[in-house]
Scaffold this motif. Structure first.
Motif, PDB file in Angstrom:
ATOM      1  N   ILE A   1       0.840  -1.199   0.000  1.00 33.32           N
ATOM      2  CA  ILE A   1       0.000   0.000   0.000  1.00 33.32           C
ATOM      3  C   ILE A   1       0.879   1.254   0.000  1.00 33.32           C
ATOM      4  CG2 ILE A   1      -1.703   1.339   1.307  1.00 33.32           C
ATOM      5  CD1 ILE A   1      -2.758  -1.316   2.429  1.00 33.32           C
ATOM      6  N   GLU A   2       1.906   1.243   0.818  1.00 31.46           N
ATOM      7  CA  GLU A   2       2.778   2.410   0.923  1.00 31.46           C
ATOM      8  C   GLU A   2       3.583   2.649  -0.347  1.00 31.46           C
ATOM      9  OE1 GLU A   2       4.985   1.582   4.443  1.00 31.46           O
ATOM     10  OE2 GLU A   2       3.375   2.248   5.808  1.00 31.46           O
ATOM     11  N   GLU A   3       3.893   1.587  -1.075  1.00 27.77           N
ATOM     12  CA  GLU A   3       4.579   1.753  -2.364  1.00 27.77           C
ATOM     13  C   GLU A   3       3.687   2.449  -3.379  1.00 27.77           C
ATOM     14  OE1 GLU A   3       6.199  -1.822  -3.912  1.00 27.77           O
ATOM     15  OE2 GLU A   3       7.525  -2.182  -2.189  1.00 27.77           O
ATOM     16  N   GLY A   4       2.378   2.279  -3.226  1.00 25.98           N
ATOM     17  CA  GLY A   4       1.430   3.037  -4.047  1.00 25.98           C
ATOM     18  C   GLY A   4       1.102   2.459  -5.409  1.00 25.98           C
ATOM     19  N   ASP A   5       1.633   1.277  -5.719  1.00 22.89           N
ATOM     20  CA  ASP A   5       1.350   0.679  -7.027  1.00 22.89           C
ATOM     21  C   ASP A   5       0.034  -0.112  -6.945  1.00 22.89           C
ATOM     22  OD1 ASP A   5       1.485  -0.175  -9.605  1.00 22.89           O
ATOM     23  OD2 ASP A   5       3.016  -1.700  -9.269  1.00 22.89           O
ATOM     24  N   ILE A   6      -1.066   0.620  -6.947  1.00 18.36           N
ATOM     25  CA  ILE A   6      -2.399   0.030  -6.815  1.00 18.36           C
ATOM     26  C   ILE A   6      -3.140   0.213  -8.143  1.00 18.36           C
ATOM     27  CG2 ILE A   6      -4.580   0.074  -5.535  1.00 18.36           C
ATOM     28  CD1 ILE A   6      -3.031   1.407  -3.220  1.00 18.36           C
ATOM     29  N   LYS A   7      -3.737  -0.854  -8.633  1.00 14.35           N
ATOM     30  CA  LYS A   7      -4.470  -0.796  -9.896  1.00 14.35           C
ATOM     31  C   LYS A   7      -5.904  -1.284  -9.679  1.00 14.35           C
ATOM     32  CE  LYS A   7      -0.272  -1.675 -12.592  1.00 14.35           C
ATOM     33  NZ  LYS A   7       0.409  -2.590 -13.540  1.00 14.35           N
ATOM     34  N   VAL A   8      -6.781  -0.833 -10.552  1.00 18.43           N
ATOM     35  CA  VAL A   8      -8.182  -1.257 -10.505  1.00 18.43           C
ATOM     36  C   VAL A   8      -8.591  -1.762 -11.882  1.00 18.43           C
ATOM     37  CG1 VAL A   8     -10.569  -0.537 -10.119  1.00 18.43           C
ATOM     38  CG2 VAL A   8      -8.757   0.403  -8.684  1.00 18.43           C
ATOM     39  N   ALA A   9      -9.250  -2.911 -11.913  1.00 20.60           N
ATOM     40  CA  ALA A   9      -9.743  -3.477 -13.167  1.00 20.60           C
ATOM     41  C   ALA A   9     -11.193  -3.895 -12.992  1.00 20.60           C
ATOM     42  CB  ALA A   9      -8.899  -4.680 -13.584  1.00 20.60           C
ATOM     43  N   THR A  10     -11.971  -3.681 -14.033  1.00 23.48           N
ATOM     44  CA  THR A  10     -13.381  -4.069 -14.013  1.00 23.48           C
ATOM     45  C   THR A  10     -13.520  -5.535 -14.399  1.00 23.48           C
ATOM     46  OG1 THR A  10     -14.055  -1.837 -14.633  1.00 23.48           O
ATOM     47  CG2 THR A  10     -15.656  -3.586 -14.977  1.00 23.48           C
ATOM     48  N   ASN A  11     -14.281  -6.285 -13.613  1.00 20.62           N
ATOM     49  CA  ASN A  11     -14.552  -7.683 -13.946  1.00 20.62           C
ATOM     50  C   ASN A  11     -15.800  -7.763 -14.810  1.00 20.62           C
ATOM     51  OD1 ASN A  11     -12.392  -8.669 -12.377  1.00 20.62           O
ATOM     52  ND2 ASN A  11     -13.637  -8.569 -10.529  1.00 20.62           N
ATOM     53  N   ARG A  12     -15.752  -8.619 -15.820  1.00 14.99           N
ATOM     54  CA  ARG A  12     -16.873  -8.768 -16.744  1.00 14.99           C
ATOM     55  C   ARG A  12     -17.332 -10.218 -16.797  1.00 14.99           C
ATOM     56  NH1 ARG A  12     -13.455  -4.916 -18.881  1.00 14.99           N
ATOM     57  NH2 ARG A  12     -14.434  -3.025 -19.703  1.00 14.99           N
ATOM     58  N   SER A  13     -18.605 -10.372 -17.054  1.00 10.49           N
ATOM     59  CA  SER A  13     -19.185 -11.704 -17.222  1.00 10.49           C
ATOM     60  C   SER A  13     -20.092 -11.676 -18.440  1.00 10.49           C
ATOM     61  CB  SER A  13     -19.980 -12.104 -15.976  1.00 10.49           C
ATOM     62  OG  SER A  13     -20.610 -13.354 -16.156  1.00 10.49           O
ATOM     63  N   MET A  14     -19.951 -12.678 -19.329  1.00 11.25           N
ATOM     64  CA  MET A  14     -20.767 -12.718 -20.541  1.00 11.25           C
ATOM     65  C   MET A  14     -20.978 -14.163 -20.966  1.00 11.25           C
ATOM     66  SD  MET A  14     -20.109 -10.948 -24.272  1.00 11.25           S
ATOM     67  CE  MET A  14     -18.814 -12.097 -24.735  1.00 11.25           C
ATOM     68  N   PRO A  15     -22.233 -14.630 -20.966  1.00 10.12           N
ATOM     69  CA  PRO A  15     -22.489 -15.989 -21.464  1.00 10.12           C
ATOM     70  C   PRO A  15     -22.098 -16.102 -22.928  1.00 10.12           C
ATOM     71  CG  PRO A  15     -24.410 -15.098 -20.311  1.00 10.12           C
ATOM     72  CD  PRO A  15     -23.454 -13.962 -20.496  1.00 10.12           C
ATOM     73  N   ALA A  16     -21.761 -17.313 -23.345  1.00  9.13           N
ATOM     74  CA  ALA A  16     -21.355 -17.544 -24.735  1.00  9.13           C
ATOM     75  C   ALA A  16     -22.579 -17.508 -25.639  1.00  9.13           C
ATOM     76  CB  ALA A  16     -20.643 -18.886 -24.856  1.00  9.13           C
TER      77      ALA A  16
END
Length: 540
Positions: A340-355
């Motif tokens: 946390i203190e290093e600050g390398d925090i990323k955010v990604a959106t999770n997706r769900s999609m039926p075939a």
């Protein structure tokens, strides 16, 4: 005396009410069992008819394309691609290698050939590794500091348990693998570029070329901005979860179940080395697994609908320290605070999609462009590699791909043949995420606890679900059976040793909640295909 009689009458009424509730429940289960048996009988007959029909459709094409001397040469001019692959991620690169080995002339177009920096696609389940071996690509996990994974550690409140992959009947190199996604993809790309008949280019596909409803190729822009048109009998689109071509081939229904907040923990000593870790936290699960010999990936799930804290304002760091940290195993606290203190925090959106089946002649979708599920179970690469194995076997006997209508009918079989692996992993990912997410509802909380306790029993109770999760036992019906076994186990926990009307009511709601979780996912995957999926070995 009167008071004692009143108490006795109250208890008797409660007992009669409880027995009546149980009677209704048993009657419902019996009716459901009769319906299920009737359906299974009908589906079994339908499966035999489907396999016979598919075999009758496929065999003539195989026989027409192969002679005693080998494949009849009806291909295009030397140098022209037979197949265009859009995207060179895990799916695209692996597919290019496989088809190139089979003698196909393949053009792969990738938007950016530099090493990707992603926070998912870092855990390959044992079932996925076996598909990698089947494709002859197992060396792609070598030389990238990949770590072997042998199972999972589960954590809830102050309890923990370990469940292992059932690998006893497999050779010694079979296990899960975790790694930096970009390193793995670069290894695959290098291997694809060195494969005969494969040409790998950097460029952005801007559109598909269509004539009378048939895809004939693609338009793309090279790295230096040159516009190029490339044509081929078959175009395979596998350009990832953010595909810009998906809408041209299907009507996608993309759901956003949650987001991942990602950190890399340095020199972190996990409670269970060489295992993935799942913390059943509030509000939703936290994942941890090694991605190199000194790095551990930590993914904090934030459910959809809940605001993701801001990183620049420091709100995210505060959230991680005050809400997330206290719920983590004590062994990782120091490394987590340092990250946390290093600050390398990323955010990604999770997706769900039926075939959604693609019925456009001349084109097909694959990988995350085609089918996505919540990444909780790390099953995406396993599904993609399994799909490639199926597609490769379907295409292998065919020398001439220019009959677009015939090829399209032939490839429609793909959507049935992929179901065993894809449906099992998709359903499990969706169901587990909903069960593992915290809830104020008592019945849902009991289902969550029952799942943890069921897996903690070990033996068949953990081996069965873990074999499903890992892709080692792709049987959707077995998954449904285990899911309801968890629900029944949860009801048993409530009713024993002393049942009450309140506990019976919660138990009934638990069963209803379990049904409400699993059935919509099964319906989206296709009920008939899940109960009696057709295997490729029964067709070819």
């Amino acid at each position: 005396m009167a008071s004692s009689i009143d108490v006795l009458i109250t208890k008797l009424n409660n007992y009669i009410g409880f027995m009546g509730f149980m009677g209704i429940g048993i009657a419902f289960l019996l009716c459901f069992a009769v319906f299920l048996l009737d359906y299974l009988s009908f589906a079994a007959k339908k499966k035999i008819k489907d396999e016979t029909r598919l075999k009758e459709e496929i065999e003539p094409r195989i026989n027409n394309s192969v002679t005693d001397e080998g494949p009849i040469s009806q291909g295009r001019a030397a140098g022209d691609p037979e197949i265009i692959i859009v995207g060179a991620g895990v799916a695209g690169a692996a597919l290019a290698c496989s088809l190139g080995k089979d003698g196909r002339r393949v053009l792969v177009i990738e938007r950016d050939l530099s090493e990707p920096d992603r926070i998912v696609g870092e855990l390959l389940q044992p079932g996925g590794y076996l598909k990698l071996v089947e494709l002859g690509l197992e060396d792609c996990v070598e030389g990238i500091d990949a770590q072997r994974v042998y199972g999972y550690g589960l954590f809830k409140d102050d309890k923990r348990t370990k469940v292992s992959y059932p690998l006893e009947n497999y050779r010694s190199d079979v296990s899960g693998r975790s790694f930096h996604n970009g390193r793995f993809i670069q290894r695959m790309r290098v291997k694809a570029a060195k494969t005969p008949n494969v040409r790998l280019e950097q460029g952005t596909v801007t559109s598909l070329i269509e004539e009378n409803g048939t895809v004939k190729g693609v338009n793309y822009k090279t790295k230096v901005g040159k516009q190029i048109t490339a044509d081929a009998p078959l175009t395979i689109v596998c350009d990832g979860c953010c595909s810009n071509l998906r809408r041209s081939l299907c009507n996608p229904k993309v759901d956003i179940p949650s987001s991942f907040v990602a950190l890399v923990l340095k020199n972190c000593q996990l409670p269970y080395p060489n295992h993935g870790h799942v913390i059943l936290a509030n509000p939703s699960p936290i994942l941890m697994y090694p991605i190199s010999s000194f790095e551990t990936r930590c993914l904090v799930d934030i459910p959809g609908g809940q605001k993701v804290p801001s990183i620049p304002s420091g709100e995210m760091a505060q959230y991680l320290k005050t809400v997330v940290l206290p719920q983590l195993p004590p062994e990782v606290h120091s490394a987590f605070i340092s990250a946390i203190e290093e600050g390398d925090i990323k955010v990604a959106t999770n997706r769900s999609m039926p075939a959604t089946p693609c019925s456009t002649p001349g084109a097909i979708l694959l990988g995350d462009a085609f089918n996505m599920r919540h990444p909780l179970t790390g099953g995406g690469m396993t599904v993609a590699l399994s799909d490639i194995v199926v597609l490769r076997k379907l295409l292998k006997p065919l020398d001439d791909l220019n009959d677009a209508a015939g090829l399209n009918e032939y490839l429609e079989v793909f959507y049935s043949l992929r179901k065993p692996v894809a449906s099992t992993i998709n359903t499990l990912a969706g169901a587990l995420y909903k069960v593992f997410t915290a809830s104020d509802d008592q019945a849902r909380a009991e289902l969550r606890q029952a799942c943890f306790d069921y897996l903690s029993l070990g033996g068949v109770f953990s081996n069965g679900p873990v074999a499903l999760l890992s892709g080692l036992n792709p049987k959707p019906l077995t998954l449904v059976m285990h899911f309801f076994a968890v629900a029944i186990y949860g009801v048993g926990r409530l009713l024993l040793p002393f049942p009450s009307l309140k506990r019976a009511f919660i138990g009934g709601k638990l069963i209803m909640d379990a049904t409400g979780i699993i059935f919509p996912i099964v319906k989206a995957e296709g009920i008939k295909q899940m109960v009696f999926p057709v295997s490729i070995d029964s067709i070819l």
